[in-house]
Design an enzyme around this catalytic site. Structure first.
Site, mmCIF file in Angstrom:
data_model
loop_
_atom_site.group_PDB
_atom_site.id
_atom_site.type_symbol
_atom_site.label_atom_id
_atom_site.label_comp_id
_atom_site.label_asym_id
_atom_site.label_seq_id
_atom_site.Cartn_x
_atom_site.Cartn_y
_atom_site.Cartn_z
ATOM 1 N N ASP A 81 0.809 -1.222 0.000
ATOM 2 C CA ASP A 81 0.000 0.000 0.000
ATOM 3 C C ASP A 81 0.844 1.275 0.000
ATOM 4 O O ASP A 81 0.438 2.298 0.540
ATOM 5 C CB ASP A 81 -0.969 0.021 1.205
ATOM 6 C CG ASP A 81 -1.748 -1.270 1.315
ATOM 7 O OD1 ASP A 81 -2.267 -1.709 0.279
ATOM 8 O OD2 ASP A 81 -1.830 -1.843 2.414
ATOM 9 N N HIS A 139 -4.578 -2.435 -5.887
ATOM 10 C CA HIS A 139 -3.880 -1.279 -6.440
ATOM 11 C C HIS A 139 -4.892 -0.231 -6.877
ATOM 12 O O HIS A 139 -5.724 -0.498 -7.739
ATOM 13 C CB HIS A 139 -3.015 -1.726 -7.626
ATOM 14 C CG HIS A 139 -1.849 -2.581 -7.208
ATOM 15 N ND1 HIS A 139 -1.153 -3.381 -8.064
ATOM 16 C CD2 HIS A 139 -1.254 -2.732 -6.006
ATOM 17 C CE1 HIS A 139 -0.182 -3.999 -7.401
ATOM 18 N NE2 HIS A 139 -0.228 -3.616 -6.152
#
Ligand code: IMP
Length: 468
Positions: free
Chosen positions: A17, A45
């Site tokens: 992340d 994503h």
């Protein structure tokens, strides 16, 4: 024969992340192929495109550029139905990714029993419940008697009847052992239908990518998860089940290592982690880990985005309890899992961990994301930017991440404070637009990480980026 093209590898240096997809999306036009080499639908994503936030799980970034192809390498594990759904969703947004997506015939299939196992035993690690660990375990186990455990995309393409039958047998064997129940017939029928839509994308030629690079193609390998989650080099056992290092890109990405040009690392200046496991610089330590992982009876997070949206961010930032500061930063930063919607654990930027990742992955340049959020520290009690500049382990200073979980839990991070800044930098375009306090911090990061910073993210849009 020497390759005419080359490959660069982009990896996250922390716990995932970090904003890799957004960086990959920004760089995509410089490459011909964006390729995945590890993981599966556990990746989340997010790319902001035309003001719309699009979450990708298995499709590589690069879909927004019509001249860019995408490749899912043999190092990946594929959830067929989820991939089909993702492609359909993209189509609804006007993007036909099917025309440009290629899948390795050696990538493994996530089978129904993998999902059942992960749903049952994944919570101690805090997995994404996508069956990732069981699929990689089966890849290593290969067979159980006459049953093939590692079923690959090419196997299904060549002989669907045999391998769908095998999948059923694999589920039944596990169900008999552990008492799993599921309507396996309808699950497999659904999967068969979805597979038909995916099958044309499977590349029979195992030299597909190699030949492209030989012919001059430029490839960007897009790492999923991140270095600290590597199955061997990460914080075992609180890791994912694939290789996430720069070196893993070549095995899992089906390219020879002599095509490598450089490795780019992505680090988020306000760190986050999902799932359990050590995180020395976490605001609020164990208290934060427990809070973030608390779930309701239906498995949804107890302190999710909606709950935290009601918090008084200013009061939390001004608190002398780091746990409160972490909560406020999570709200400001929108740090909630793309795949799991869990609140992410938040911590101080750890430069010891970063320098460790830079060394072992041969990172040549760094992209630092979410630098605009460093401004939030100006609203804290001392108004300064915290940085982890050292690790103390049992009274000694160390410059590496220890292998043992127990040792890492004993590490005391040394936190130093640097001058903060109050300016909103979202509209910064050039280095000269940045406050001098931030420039000083960036210089220190370069020195401590031992590597240049090539650019910084100052907002979530593709354009909110400053090249240094
Ligand atoms: P798994 O990969 O689903 O088996 O989960 C193993 C660990 O990796 C858990 O702590 C997950 O939260 C974490 N993880 C897996 N994928 C990602 C990701 O894309 N970003 C951040 N953490 C991840």
């Amino acid at each position: 024969m020497t390759a005419q093209g080359f490959a660069d590898v982009l990896i996250g240096t922390q716990y995932g992340d970090e904003g890799k997809a957004r960086v990959a999306d920004g760089k995509a036009k410089e490459y011909d192929v964006i390729a995945r080499f590890n993981g599966g639908a556990n990746a989340g994503h997010t790319i902001v495109h035309d003001g719309k936030s699009i979450a990708l799980h298995q499709v590589p970034s690069g879909i927004f550029y019509k001249n860019t192809s995408m490749y899912i390498g043999s190092g990946c594990v594929i959830n067929i139905s989820k991939l089909d759904e993702e492609l359909e969703n993209l189509k609804k947004s006007g993007i036909d990714a099917r025309e440009r997506l290629h899948i390795s015939s050696q990538a493994s299939v996530i089978q129904p029993h993998h999902l059942a196992i992960d749903a049952n035993i994944g919570s101690t690690i805090g997995t994404t419940k996508n069956g990732i660990g069981p699929a990689y375990a089966d890849r290593a186990l290969r067979m159980w008697g006459e049953r093939v455990l590692n079923i690959r995309m090419g196997d299904l393409q060549n002989d669907p009847d045999t391998y769908f039958r095998m999948m059923r047998a694999n589920f039944e064997a596990m169900a008999a052992l552990h008492g799993y129940t599921a309507d396996i017939d309808s699950e497999l029928a659904e999967m068969k239908k979805d597979f038909e839509a995916i099958a044309p994308l499977i590349e029979k030629d195992t030299l597909f990518l190699q030949k492209k690079v030989m012919g001059g193609a430029k490839v960007l390998f897009e790492g999923a998860q991140a270095f600290m989650l590597d199955v061997v080099k990460g914080l075992v056992p609180y890791v994912t089940s694939s290789g996430t290092t720069a070196a893993a890109a070549y095995g899992g990405g089906d390219l020879s290592p002599d095509c490598h040009r450089k490795t780019i690392g992505v680090a988020k200046v306000i760190m986050s982690r999902v799932g359990h496991g050590p995180f020395p610089s976490e605001f609020g330590g164990m208290q934060s880990e427990e809070y973030c992982m608390k779930a309701n009876a239906d498995g949804s997070p107890m302190y999710g985005k909606a709950v935290e949206a009601a918090y008084d961010v200013d009061a939390l930032l001004a608190s002398s309890d780091p746990f409160d500061v972490g909560k406020a930063i999570r709200v400001l930063s929108g740090e909630y899992g793309t795949t799991t919607t869990r609140p992410r654990r938040i911590g101080v930027f750890d430069l010891v961990q970063l320098s460790h990742a830079v060394k072992i992955n041969g990172i040549k340049s760094l992209v630092l994301t979410k630098c605009d959020l460093l401004q939030a520290y100006s609203r804290t009690k001392n108004g300064m930017i915290p940085l982890v500049t050292g690790y103390e382990l049992d009274g000694e200073m160390i410059d590496y991440v220890p292998a043992s979980l127990n040792a890492y839990q004993r590490v005391k991070p040394i936190i130093e404070y640097r001058e903060g800044f109050t300016e909103d930098i979202k509209n910064a375009k050039n280095p000269s637009d940045l406050p001098s306090a931030l420039k000083k911090v960036l210089k220190e990061i370069e020195e401590r990480a031992g590597c240049a910073v090539e650019g910084i993210g100052v907002g979530s849009d593709r354009e909110e980026y400053v090249t240094l």
